[in-house]
Design an enzyme around this catalytic site. Sequence first.
Site, mmCIF file in Angstrom:
data_model
loop_
_atom_site.group_PDB
_atom_site.id
_atom_site.type_symbol
_atom_site.label_atom_id
_atom_site.label_comp_id
_atom_site.label_asym_id
_atom_site.label_seq_id
_atom_site.Cartn_x
_atom_site.Cartn_y
_atom_site.Cartn_z
ATOM 1 N N ARG A 93 25.553 -4.093 -5.949
ATOM 2 C CA ARG A 93 26.278 -5.286 -5.692
ATOM 3 C C ARG A 93 27.259 -5.488 -6.978
ATOM 4 N NH1 ARG A 93 21.564 -6.640 -3.506
ATOM 5 N NH2 ARG A 93 21.525 -6.693 -1.023
ATOM 6 N N ASP A 153 16.747 -12.182 1.184
ATOM 7 C CA ASP A 153 15.833 -11.454 0.465
ATOM 8 C C ASP A 153 14.280 -12.043 0.484
ATOM 9 O OD1 ASP A 153 17.463 -9.725 -1.166
ATOM 10 O OD2 ASP A 153 18.262 -11.788 -1.752
ATOM 11 N N ARG A 156 13.481 -11.213 3.930
ATOM 12 C CA ARG A 156 12.949 -9.623 4.013
ATOM 13 C C ARG A 156 11.498 -9.605 3.522
ATOM 14 N NH1 ARG A 156 18.618 -7.519 2.151
ATOM 15 N NH2 ARG A 156 19.659 -7.168 4.109
ATOM 16 N N HIS A 180 20.730 -12.456 -6.052
ATOM 17 C CA HIS A 180 20.684 -11.534 -4.907
ATOM 18 C C HIS A 180 21.098 -10.081 -5.127
ATOM 19 C CE1 HIS A 180 21.287 -10.210 -0.854
ATOM 20 N NE2 HIS A 180 22.714 -10.061 -0.751
HETATM 21 N N1 LIG Z 1 25.117 -12.597 0.876
HETATM 22 C C1 LIG Z 1 24.653 -11.417 1.660
HETATM 23 O O1 LIG Z 1 23.295 -11.618 1.641
HETATM 24 C C2 LIG Z 1 25.603 -10.403 2.213
HETATM 25 C C3 LIG Z 1 25.154 -9.591 3.284
HETATM 26 C C4 LIG Z 1 25.880 -8.639 3.959
HETATM 27 C C5 LIG Z 1 27.061 -8.587 3.372
HETATM 28 N N2 LIG Z 1 27.566 -9.323 2.529
HETATM 29 C C6 LIG Z 1 29.016 -9.289 1.745
HETATM 30 O O2 LIG Z 1 29.771 -9.737 2.830
HETATM 31 C C7 LIG Z 1 31.206 -9.418 2.554
HETATM 32 C C8 LIG Z 1 31.792 -9.091 3.997
HETATM 33 O O3 LIG Z 1 31.109 -7.892 4.323
HETATM 34 P P1 LIG Z 1 31.419 -7.348 5.766
HETATM 35 O O4 LIG Z 1 30.647 -6.356 6.060
HETATM 36 O O5 LIG Z 1 31.823 -8.496 6.676
HETATM 37 O O6 LIG Z 1 32.839 -6.693 5.310
HETATM 38 P P2 LIG Z 1 34.047 -6.292 6.547
HETATM 39 O O7 LIG Z 1 34.781 -5.277 5.669
HETATM 40 O O8 LIG Z 1 33.530 -6.054 7.808
HETATM 41 O O9 LIG Z 1 34.943 -7.735 6.430
HETATM 42 C C9 LIG Z 1 35.691 -8.172 5.372
HETATM 43 C C10 LIG Z 1 36.700 -8.924 6.041
HETATM 44 O O10 LIG Z 1 37.521 -9.601 4.779
HETATM 45 C C11 LIG Z 1 38.729 -9.524 4.971
HETATM 46 N N3 LIG Z 1 39.495 -9.201 3.777
HETATM 47 C C12 LIG Z 1 39.465 -8.241 2.730
HETATM 48 N N4 LIG Z 1 40.506 -8.273 1.776
HETATM 49 C C13 LIG Z 1 40.858 -9.630 2.147
HETATM 50 C C14 LIG Z 1 41.986 -10.312 1.448
HETATM 51 N N5 LIG Z 1 42.494 -9.945 0.323
HETATM 52 N N6 LIG Z 1 42.413 -11.503 2.122
HETATM 53 C C15 LIG Z 1 41.634 -11.687 3.160
HETATM 54 N N7 LIG Z 1 40.794 -11.198 3.927
HETATM 55 C C16 LIG Z 1 40.256 -10.222 3.470
HETATM 56 C C17 LIG Z 1 38.983 -8.401 5.941
HETATM 57 O O11 LIG Z 1 40.085 -8.541 6.720
HETATM 58 C C18 LIG Z 1 37.799 -8.361 6.707
HETATM 59 O O12 LIG Z 1 38.128 -8.713 8.071
HETATM 60 C C19 LIG Z 1 30.915 -8.387 1.754
HETATM 61 O O13 LIG Z 1 31.103 -8.942 0.195
HETATM 62 C C20 LIG Z 1 29.476 -8.041 1.979
HETATM 63 O O14 LIG Z 1 29.021 -7.316 0.461
HETATM 64 C C21 LIG Z 1 26.874 -10.369 1.833
#
Ligand SMILES: NC(=O)c1ccc[n+]([C@@H]2O[C@H](COP(=O)([O-])OP(=O)(O)OC[C@H]3O[C@@H](n4cnc5c(N)ncnc54)[C@H](O)[C@@H]3O)[C@@H](O)[C@H]2O)c1
Length: 340
Positions: A93, A153, A156, A180
């Site tokens: 991450r 977490d 899980r 995380h």
């Molecule tokens: N906190 C958690 O437990 C957890 C769990 C899963 C995923 N995540 C995180 O969530 C985030 C999103 O994951 P995802 O699978 O939805 O990704 P994704 O690629 O499906 O979606 C990301 C979105 O962000 C938008 N985006 C990207 N760059 C951008 C920019 N410069 N301006 C505006 N929008 C922008 C894209 O258009 C896209 O729709 C990631 O950072 C991922 O690691 C966090």
Amino acid sequence: MINTTQRLTKIAIIGTGRVGASCAYALQMRGVASEIVLINANRQRAEGEAMDINHGSLFTKPVRVWAGDYRDCRDADIVVLAAGAAQKPGDTRLELLRNNATILERTLAPALKYLEDSILLVAANPVDVLTYLAWRMTGLPSNQIIGSGTILDTARFRFLLGQHFGIEPHSIHAYVIGEHGDSQVPLWSLANIAGVRLDEYAVLNGKPLDGSHRQTIAENTRRAAYEIIKRKAATYYAIAAGLVRIIETIVRDEKSVLTVSGVVDGTRGWADAAISLPRVIDRHGIAGTLALPLSGEEEAALNRSAQVIREAVLSLALDEQISLGKIPSLRLVLEQHEPA
Ligand SMILES: NC(=O)c1ccc[n+]([C@@H]2O[C@H](COP(=O)([O-])OP(=O)(O)OC[C@H]3O[C@@H](n4cnc5c(N)ncnc54)[C@H](O)[C@@H]3O)[C@@H](O)[C@H]2O)c1
């Protein structure tokens, strides 16, 4: 912040990829919000998600879902920050850090001046570092900045303990705190079922929990995202459910205890970080943090975890970047708009 005199609840979601869209869908299913605005760099994607979710409204509680712009964050009770590149197989991450810090800056900057009364809920990774960055950029009181942190977490961990003991996860009280990420800390010393410590429960109920069981459960908790990403490229349903749980807790002013990430306040000697601890959540955001009687080993692991996050934060050189105007802060935005 939740306005108790008005009954409507508006949630804005910035970043409507897999996590953001799943969150909107889960919000609709739970009937938590009256209005959800979807904001994405690719506007068409947000429009498509809004259409798809709206078409299910016959089968759910009524909610108005629409694609909007950053200015539509105005009056939002909660703004979810879910824009960011997802982890790729093998990525940690923290390796996502630079990329997603830039995305957070780009997405938060145009929304900054509309966020004064909102609670920000950061989901993008590395979530602890980005939670801290969101606090620095907005200058909002730290109770209004919540990172989803180790809520997933913890879920899980309880799921895996539930499988081990044949007990439903709601009846297991166990928490993962810290980052995380890889330095997360499962709290074995405080884990219990119906008030019975796990080691005692294991003996009394003939369900052994030896060192190797613990190691496997902790490892499977810590590595869950890697394993899911290897199989289906991303994780999004469980985090969406977790985000909705946090939102519900705020909207209903529940004062529930959730392991979410919050900006540290100097206690324990920690600085320059946001980290997950069991925190009381109410309609104002983070209402308090529980003091924990940790074992020496857990205390040391938690300090190491705080240090991992702090080092990642420091690698962004925020003070310098903000003073150079390379990272927009609400203070700079307001200064630029001040009448001469
Ligand atoms: N906190 C958690 O437990 C957890 C769990 C899963 C995923 N995540 C995180 O969530 C985030 C999103 O994951 P995802 O699978 O939805 O990704 P994704 O690629 O499906 O979606 C990301 C979105 O962000 C938008 N985006 C990207 N760059 C951008 C920019 N410069 N301006 C505006 N929008 C922008 C894209 O258009 C896209 O729709 C990631 O950072 C991922 O690691 C966090």
